[in-house]
Design a protein around this motif. Sequence first.
Motif, mmCIF file in Angstrom:
data_model
loop_
_atom_site.group_PDB
_atom_site.id
_atom_site.type_symbol
_atom_site.label_atom_id
_atom_site.label_comp_id
_atom_site.label_asym_id
_atom_site.label_seq_id
_atom_site.Cartn_x
_atom_site.Cartn_y
_atom_site.Cartn_z
ATOM 1 N N THR A 60 0.842 -1.197 0.000
ATOM 2 C CA THR A 60 0.000 0.000 0.000
ATOM 3 C C THR A 60 0.876 1.246 0.000
ATOM 4 N N PRO A 61 0.637 2.181 -0.896
ATOM 5 C CA PRO A 61 1.465 3.392 -0.941
ATOM 6 C C PRO A 61 1.116 4.370 0.186
ATOM 7 N N PHE A 62 1.919 4.362 1.248
ATOM 8 C CA PHE A 62 1.773 5.317 2.341
ATOM 9 C C PHE A 62 3.119 5.428 3.041
ATOM 10 N N VAL A 63 3.290 6.504 3.798
ATOM 11 C CA VAL A 63 4.553 6.738 4.498
ATOM 12 C C VAL A 63 4.484 6.273 5.944
ATOM 13 N N ALA A 64 3.404 6.615 6.639
ATOM 14 C CA ALA A 64 3.284 6.259 8.051
ATOM 15 C C ALA A 64 1.815 6.218 8.435
ATOM 16 N N ALA A 65 1.492 5.398 9.438
ATOM 17 C CA ALA A 65 0.117 5.293 9.922
ATOM 18 C C ALA A 65 0.137 5.064 11.419
ATOM 19 N N GLN A 66 -0.919 5.515 12.064
ATOM 20 C CA GLN A 66 -1.076 5.268 13.493
ATOM 21 C C GLN A 66 -2.549 4.974 13.780
ATOM 22 N N ILE A 67 -2.803 3.868 14.479
ATOM 23 C CA ILE A 67 -4.162 3.505 14.886
ATOM 24 C C ILE A 67 -4.238 3.603 16.397
ATOM 25 N N GLU A 68 -5.279 4.260 16.891
ATOM 26 C CA GLU A 68 -5.493 4.440 18.327
ATOM 27 C C GLU A 68 -6.724 3.648 18.754
ATOM 28 N N PHE A 69 -6.625 2.997 19.933
ATOM 29 C CA PHE A 69 -7.713 2.175 20.433
ATOM 30 C C PHE A 69 -8.233 2.722 21.763
ATOM 31 N N ASP A 70 -9.444 2.287 22.126
ATOM 32 C CA ASP A 70 -10.093 2.856 23.306
ATOM 33 C C ASP A 70 -9.459 2.419 24.621
ATOM 34 N N ASP A 71 -8.580 1.412 24.598
ATOM 35 C CA ASP A 71 -7.906 0.999 25.830
ATOM 36 C C ASP A 71 -6.566 1.698 26.023
ATOM 37 N N GLY A 72 -6.276 2.695 25.177
ATOM 38 C CA GLY A 72 -5.022 3.427 25.289
ATOM 39 C C GLY A 72 -3.887 2.860 24.464
ATOM 40 N N THR A 73 -4.162 1.821 23.686
ATOM 41 C CA THR A 73 -3.145 1.204 22.833
ATOM 42 C C THR A 73 -3.005 1.992 21.527
ATOM 43 N N TYR A 74 -1.757 2.075 21.053
ATOM 44 C CA TYR A 74 -1.465 2.650 19.743
ATOM 45 C C TYR A 74 -0.639 1.648 18.943
ATOM 46 N N ILE A 75 -0.886 1.613 17.646
ATOM 47 C CA ILE A 75 -0.016 0.874 16.729
ATOM 48 C C ILE A 75 0.505 1.867 15.699
ATOM 49 N N ASP A 76 1.833 2.020 15.656
ATOM 50 C CA ASP A 76 2.484 2.900 14.684
ATOM 51 C C ASP A 76 3.125 2.051 13.596
ATOM 52 N N ILE A 77 2.941 2.447 12.360
ATOM 53 C CA ILE A 77 3.613 1.801 11.224
ATOM 54 C C ILE A 77 4.297 2.903 10.430
ATOM 55 N N ASP A 78 5.612 2.765 10.271
ATOM 56 C CA ASP A 78 6.392 3.849 9.667
ATOM 57 C C ASP A 78 7.407 3.253 8.700
ATOM 58 N N ARG A 79 7.511 3.839 7.540
ATOM 59 C CA ARG A 79 8.583 3.469 6.632
ATOM 60 C C ARG A 79 9.123 4.710 5.941
ATOM 61 N N SER A 80 9.014 5.861 6.606
ATOM 62 C CA SER A 80 9.437 7.122 5.997
ATOM 63 C C SER A 80 10.920 7.119 5.659
ATOM 64 N N ASP A 81 11.717 6.362 6.439
ATOM 65 C CA ASP A 81 13.148 6.344 6.151
ATOM 66 C C ASP A 81 13.478 5.490 4.936
ATOM 67 N N ALA A 82 12.478 4.775 4.410
ATOM 68 C CA ALA A 82 12.729 3.897 3.270
ATOM 69 C C ALA A 82 12.100 4.398 1.978
ATOM 70 N N VAL A 83 11.379 5.514 2.055
ATOM 71 C CA VAL A 83 10.636 5.980 0.886
ATOM 72 C C VAL A 83 11.403 7.084 0.164
ATOM 73 N N ASP A 84 11.577 6.915 -1.101
ATOM 74 C CA ASP A 84 12.136 7.957 -1.965
ATOM 75 C C ASP A 84 11.065 8.234 -3.025
ATOM 76 N N ASN A 85 10.263 9.267 -2.796
ATOM 77 C CA ASN A 85 9.130 9.527 -3.669
ATOM 78 C C ASN A 85 9.552 9.721 -5.127
ATOM 79 N N ALA A 86 10.626 10.436 -5.342
ATOM 80 C CA ALA A 86 11.056 10.692 -6.714
ATOM 81 C C ALA A 86 11.405 9.380 -7.410
ATOM 82 N N ASP A 87 12.113 8.495 -6.670
ATOM 83 C CA ASP A 87 12.483 7.207 -7.256
ATOM 84 C C ASP A 87 11.249 6.373 -7.559
ATOM 85 N N LEU A 88 10.261 6.425 -6.641
ATOM 86 C CA LEU A 88 9.037 5.670 -6.860
ATOM 87 C C LEU A 88 8.295 6.166 -8.095
#
Length: 471
Positions: A60-88
């Motif tokens: 999926t083409p995205f740089v980073a995502a964060q999901i927040e849950f009602d129990d205070g849990t977060y899931i972060d997904i990040d690949r900003s250090d691996a993305v070169d938009n111009a190259d893509l």
Amino acid sequence: MPHLVGIEVHGLLWSHHHYIQFPATDEFVIIHGPNGVGKTRLLELIKAIADQDWAKVASTPFVAAQIEFDDGTYIDIDRSDAVDNADLERTGSSRSLGLPLAITLIQPDSEALHWRPRVPGFEDLARFLENEIPQLVRTGVNEWRDIHSSTDGGLTLNDVLNAYPDEIASSRRLRELIGRTQAPTRISEFLASFDVRLIETQRLLQLDRHDRTDPRARADYRSPREVKPAVTVENFAEQLSIALKAAQAENSRTTQALDRTFPGRLLMEGGEAFTPHDDDQIRARYAEQTELRRRLSRIDVLEAVTFDVTLPDRELAVWERRVLWLYLDDAAQKLATFDEISQRVELFRDLINARFLGKELVIDRGRGFRVATSDGRSIALASLSSGEQHEMVIFFGLIFNVQPGALVLIDEPEISLHISWQQKFMDDLLQIARVTSARFIVATHSPQIMNKWWRKSVSLSGLAGTNLETK
């Protein structure tokens, strides 16, 4: 089950930044926006994360995502250090399929857990699957079917990984590729409790357009999923028939157990310490249960509407009140065996009949449900319009096949719907949410779907902003 209360995605389609708040007390949120802002991609990303389908996430083409849950849990997904938009942009998105992901699980009272799956390229993994599992035929970008299976439904990559453990276990190369994507226990267990369903309504009623005479023939990767609406509706009718019969069997077991012990319980409760209820209480309860029996007879789980006992038109004696109250207690327990299915069946019947003109959905224990004209003539399910079948498919699935507390993602429900039906859709969804305890994110272009619910809608139009920060 954890409830999603917020999701933020940066760089979706490499261009857009979206943030959706979804309070835990809300039954649904509507997302809308022009073509190209990634509504469908956003729903697919949420589903892929919940399914731990890291190959799909990576594709999926995205740089980073964060999901927040009602129990205070977060899931972060990040690949900003691996993305070169111009190259893509130069090489196309295929190179991005194997980009590394950085995943962080943040939970209250626990240390943050960081994990970097080594996701194989999607096409590489797909090619190995086809070589190692020859009965699989690829019918879409992320869709396969098993030529030995009688079902027409497509299998996603994640479905294949779950459905063929023996074949995967016997292939060293597949084990190596897939083994790199196994999440740590804390991450996998948390996501396993996050139940997400994705309903792509634009695909529900699309018929197969490619030639199926040769079971090994490869379909155009852009061809639609093989779903035959008439067969789907008929299968749902059969499923309901099975459920109604199971509820009746449970009622019979409860009835036999209570009837067997009734005399003994009556004698035990008939002593001087027992205070009988008055006539008005007994008659009110009797009337309530008579109405419930009438409703249950309409969904064909009770043979008769009336009680086996008729109340006399006079003041009841003390001993009669004692007997009748215990009898009504038992009747309440017997009827309670139908509580869950009766609510769902009545809701399904009422929602569909509100849309039908000149015909009626009839609940039939033997067939599940059937359609009849106003003068009682049956109408074949296959002869219903595509819009009618579409509504039966989506409402049956939402009412009967979604687990309590699940998050259901619905993409473009306006497909095949008349404007008046679109205007009713969110009201109907609210009723379904209250019966099933499910929650919904609905992506739409239709102002009629949003109708009076603008305050529960989020416009997706933002361009990419700053990187997400870890909470």
